[in-house]
Motif scaffolding. Structure first.
Motif, mmCIF file in Angstrom:
data_model
loop_
_atom_site.group_PDB
_atom_site.id
_atom_site.type_symbol
_atom_site.label_atom_id
_atom_site.label_comp_id
_atom_site.label_asym_id
_atom_site.label_seq_id
_atom_site.Cartn_x
_atom_site.Cartn_y
_atom_site.Cartn_z
ATOM 1 N N ALA A 145 0.863 -1.185 0.000
ATOM 2 C CA ALA A 145 0.000 0.000 0.000
ATOM 3 C C ALA A 145 0.896 1.231 0.000
ATOM 4 C CB ALA A 145 -0.931 0.002 1.208
ATOM 5 N N ALA A 146 0.324 2.369 -0.369
ATOM 6 C CA ALA A 146 1.072 3.632 -0.411
ATOM 7 C C ALA A 146 0.581 4.542 0.705
ATOM 8 C CB ALA A 146 0.896 4.304 -1.774
ATOM 9 N N ARG A 147 1.475 4.893 1.620
ATOM 10 C CA ARG A 147 1.109 5.763 2.749
ATOM 11 C C ARG A 147 1.472 7.209 2.432
ATOM 12 N NH1 ARG A 147 4.470 7.394 7.159
ATOM 13 N NH2 ARG A 147 3.268 8.200 8.916
ATOM 14 N N GLY A 148 0.507 8.113 2.589
ATOM 15 C CA GLY A 148 0.739 9.515 2.282
ATOM 16 C C GLY A 148 1.605 10.216 3.301
ATOM 17 N N ARG A 149 2.373 11.175 2.834
ATOM 18 C CA ARG A 149 3.190 12.033 3.676
ATOM 19 C C ARG A 149 2.893 13.481 3.303
ATOM 20 N NH1 ARG A 149 8.827 11.636 3.068
ATOM 21 N NH2 ARG A 149 9.017 12.099 5.297
ATOM 22 N N ARG A 150 3.335 14.417 4.165
ATOM 23 C CA ARG A 150 3.125 15.851 3.924
ATOM 24 C C ARG A 150 1.637 16.124 3.687
ATOM 25 N NH1 ARG A 150 8.378 18.429 1.995
ATOM 26 N NH2 ARG A 150 9.942 16.805 2.266
ATOM 27 N N LEU A 151 1.295 16.758 2.567
ATOM 28 C CA LEU A 151 -0.120 17.066 2.316
ATOM 29 C C LEU A 151 -0.973 15.808 2.220
ATOM 30 C CD1 LEU A 151 0.079 19.939 -0.350
ATOM 31 C CD2 LEU A 151 -0.764 20.124 2.003
ATOM 32 N N LEU A 152 -0.352 14.702 1.840
ATOM 33 C CA LEU A 152 -1.104 13.462 1.662
ATOM 34 C C LEU A 152 -1.224 12.644 2.953
ATOM 35 C CD1 LEU A 152 0.295 12.316 -1.808
ATOM 36 C CD2 LEU A 152 -1.933 13.358 -1.312
ATOM 37 N N ALA A 153 -0.761 13.198 4.058
ATOM 38 C CA ALA A 153 -0.830 12.456 5.318
ATOM 39 C C ALA A 153 -2.262 12.220 5.774
ATOM 40 C CB ALA A 153 -0.056 13.192 6.414
ATOM 41 N N ARG A 154 -3.164 13.127 5.391
ATOM 42 C CA ARG A 154 -4.601 12.946 5.655
ATOM 43 C C ARG A 154 -5.333 13.278 4.360
ATOM 44 N NH1 ARG A 154 -4.348 10.110 10.041
ATOM 45 N NH2 ARG A 154 -6.593 10.388 10.371
ATOM 46 N N PRO A 161 -5.714 16.549 -3.877
ATOM 47 C CA PRO A 161 -5.274 16.902 -5.243
ATOM 48 C C PRO A 161 -3.959 17.671 -5.274
ATOM 49 C CG PRO A 161 -7.260 18.121 -4.628
ATOM 50 C CD PRO A 161 -7.059 17.074 -3.601
ATOM 51 N N LEU A 162 -3.748 18.560 -4.310
ATOM 52 C CA LEU A 162 -2.486 19.290 -4.281
ATOM 53 C C LEU A 162 -1.318 18.355 -3.979
ATOM 54 C CD1 LEU A 162 -3.443 22.596 -2.411
ATOM 55 C CD2 LEU A 162 -2.839 22.320 -4.836
ATOM 56 N N GLY A 163 -1.558 17.422 -3.067
ATOM 57 C CA GLY A 163 -0.508 16.460 -2.727
ATOM 58 C C GLY A 163 -0.133 15.575 -3.900
ATOM 59 N N PHE A 168 3.277 13.847 -8.442
ATOM 60 C CA PHE A 168 3.492 13.651 -9.877
ATOM 61 C C PHE A 168 4.712 14.434 -10.355
ATOM 62 C CE2 PHE A 168 2.954 14.767 -14.322
ATOM 63 C CZ PHE A 168 2.679 13.539 -14.898
ATOM 64 N N ALA A 169 4.823 15.686 -9.935
ATOM 65 C CA ALA A 169 5.945 16.517 -10.367
ATOM 66 C C ALA A 169 7.265 15.956 -9.846
ATOM 67 C CB ALA A 169 5.740 17.952 -9.896
ATOM 68 N N SER A 170 7.296 15.567 -8.582
ATOM 69 C CA SER A 170 8.528 15.026 -8.006
ATOM 70 C C SER A 170 8.941 13.736 -8.697
ATOM 71 C CB SER A 170 8.337 14.779 -6.502
ATOM 72 O OG SER A 170 8.088 15.992 -5.807
ATOM 73 N N ASN A 171 7.964 12.859 -8.927
ATOM 74 C CA ASN A 171 8.244 11.580 -9.561
ATOM 75 C C ASN A 171 8.747 11.763 -10.981
ATOM 76 O OD1 ASN A 171 7.788 8.477 -9.662
ATOM 77 N ND2 ASN A 171 6.659 9.241 -11.449
ATOM 78 N N ALA A 172 8.196 12.738 -11.702
ATOM 79 C CA ALA A 172 8.614 12.969 -13.089
ATOM 80 C C ALA A 172 10.082 13.371 -13.166
ATOM 81 C CB ALA A 172 7.734 14.041 -13.733
ATOM 82 N N LEU A 182 4.884 9.968 -0.778
ATOM 83 C CA LEU A 182 4.278 8.652 -0.543
ATOM 84 C C LEU A 182 5.377 7.659 -0.211
ATOM 85 C CD1 LEU A 182 2.026 8.741 -3.705
ATOM 86 C CD2 LEU A 182 1.072 8.468 -1.407
ATOM 87 N N GLU A 183 5.112 6.795 0.749
ATOM 88 C CA GLU A 183 6.072 5.742 1.030
ATOM 89 C C GLU A 183 5.414 4.392 0.812
ATOM 90 O OE1 GLU A 183 7.577 5.704 4.994
ATOM 91 O OE2 GLU A 183 5.629 5.364 5.920
ATOM 92 N N ARG A 184 6.231 3.479 0.352
ATOM 93 C CA ARG A 184 5.787 2.096 0.152
ATOM 94 C C ARG A 184 5.685 1.423 1.525
ATOM 95 N NH1 ARG A 184 10.344 -0.083 -2.494
ATOM 96 N NH2 ARG A 184 9.448 0.323 -4.561
ATOM 97 N N VAL A 185 4.521 0.879 1.832
ATOM 98 C CA VAL A 185 4.358 0.109 3.067
ATOM 99 C C VAL A 185 4.022 -1.320 2.678
ATOM 100 C CG1 VAL A 185 3.088 -0.153 5.218
ATOM 101 C CG2 VAL A 185 3.618 2.132 4.356
#
Length: 371
Positions: A145-154, A161-163, A168-172, A182-185
């Motif tokens: 599963a993918a656990r959100g961090r920063r804006l994606l923590a909740r 959408p902002l997270g 997307f930008a960071s991954n690109a 996002l971290e892989r769990v």
């Protein structure tokens, strides 16, 4: 040259191909089986799953690590049930029978309702049987599963959408930068103080491992299948770090993982990562789908044998494609038409399993193409 009569294509990394040339392919050589995200596309792998887990692997007794994200997690957990052949048949029926009709007055089904119905589907399927999955004597299950961090923590209307825009930008720019968002769990079976080791290295992306237990099994599998904006995130899974958890396919769409770093593969290079897949390309993450330069193979996959349908065979399926989640929208309320199309595709895919079984009787390296 691969005959046009074949519906199954075999692609191998250099170590896997060398193994096949020396030894053919026996079930005891298989040490890891990945299972990709991809929603209904996974339906066409049902006959291969039934043959591999219901018949072929039963001829061996070595431990096998099963790694799944999204529908792949559902498939691999099903492999761990008693009588897997019948369990996979039910999975196919139940998946095709899913309906996500919008409530009265709505054009689309809200994410909370999709999540509610999917949670009930998992309960109906695994209820009372989770212990079977966790205690399988040979198969070591790893649910991603993918656990959100920063804006994606909740999860929220504006944070999410902002997270994901930031992800997307960071991954690109650099795939490891996805770990900022996002971290892989990895939820793994095993004893609480001695989890089964992950069958891949995790130097590519921020990763943590937690125990898969009877208390968190349903939430972990539901999180692994929770597509952002289609389903709600699963928050604060028991035994795992607090936060919002989404579809494992976001970080690991096709499980392009560093299997060579695994202790699951023998150091002599003879172990095989057997990968029933719906295409040749092993795309790292869901956000990499449009980044074609990341669709090639890498040394991570040197011990991998991919089983995939021939594109010409796919073109002969209903509407010339594999089942996919857009069919829920395209068919709308005509559930009968969608069911018939998906059932026809899964019936046709029995040829994939039949052809693999025939190849195993006399494994011909000339049939195997470079991955």
């Amino acid at each position: 040259m691969i005959s046009s009569q074949h519906v199954l294509r075999l692609y191998a990394g250099p170590k896997a191909l060398a193994h096949i040339r020396r030894h053919g392919l026996a079930p005891e050589a298989v040490r890891v089986i990945p299972a990709a995200a991809g929603g209904p596309k996974g339906l066409i792998l049902g006959p291969l799953d039934r043959f591999i887990f219901g018949q072929w692997l039963a001829r061996s007794d070595q431990p096998v690590d099963l790694v799944g994200a999204s529908i792949g997690a559902w498939r691999m957990a099903t492999a761990c049930l008693h009588h897997p052949l019948q369990a996979f048949e039910r999975l196919e029926r139940d998946y095709i029978a899913q309906r996500f009709d919008p409530p009265a007055g709505h054009k689309r089904t809200p994410a909370w309702l999709v999540s509610q119905r999917f949670a009930q589907s998992l309960q109906d399927f695994y209820g009372g049987r989770v212990a079977e999955v966790l205690a399988h004597p040979r198969y070591r299950l790893h649910v991603i599963a993918a656990r959100g961090r920063r804006l994606l923590a909740r999860e929220s209307r504006w944070r999410t959408p902002l997270g994901y825009l930031g992800a997307f930008a960071s991954n690109a720019v650099h795939r490891p930068a996805l770990g900022r968002w996002l971290e892989r769990v990895v939820f793994s079976t095993g004893e609480a103080q001695a989890l089964h080791p992950m069958p891949f290295g995790c130097g590519d992306l921020r990763t943590r491992q937690v125990a898969l237990t009877e208390s968190n099994f349903m939430d972990a599998v539901r999180a692994s299948c929770s597509i952002p904006f289609v389903l709600q995130a699963v928050h604060d899974i028991q035994g795992a770090p607090r936060g919002a958890y989404w579809d494992g396919g976001i970080t690991d769409y096709h499980l392009h993982l560093d299997y060579l770093a695994s202790r699951s593969l023998p150091q002599d290079g003879e172990g095989i990562v057997l990968y029933p897949h719906f295409q040749k390309a092993v795309v790292p993450g869901w956000l990499d789908k449009a980044l074609r330069w990341r669709h090639g193979s890498s040394r991570f996959l040197d011990s991998m044998l991919v089983l995939a349908p021939d594109p010409a065979w796919v073109a002969g399926l209903p509407h010339g494609k594999l089942p996919d989640r857009h069919d829920f929208v395209d068919y709308g309320a005509d559930h009968g038409a969608r069911s018939r199309a998906w059932t026809a595709a899964t019936a046709a895919s029995r040829r994939l399993a039949d052809e693999f079984a025939q190849w195993l009787e006399k494994p011909d390296p000339a049939r195997v193409e470079p991955l």
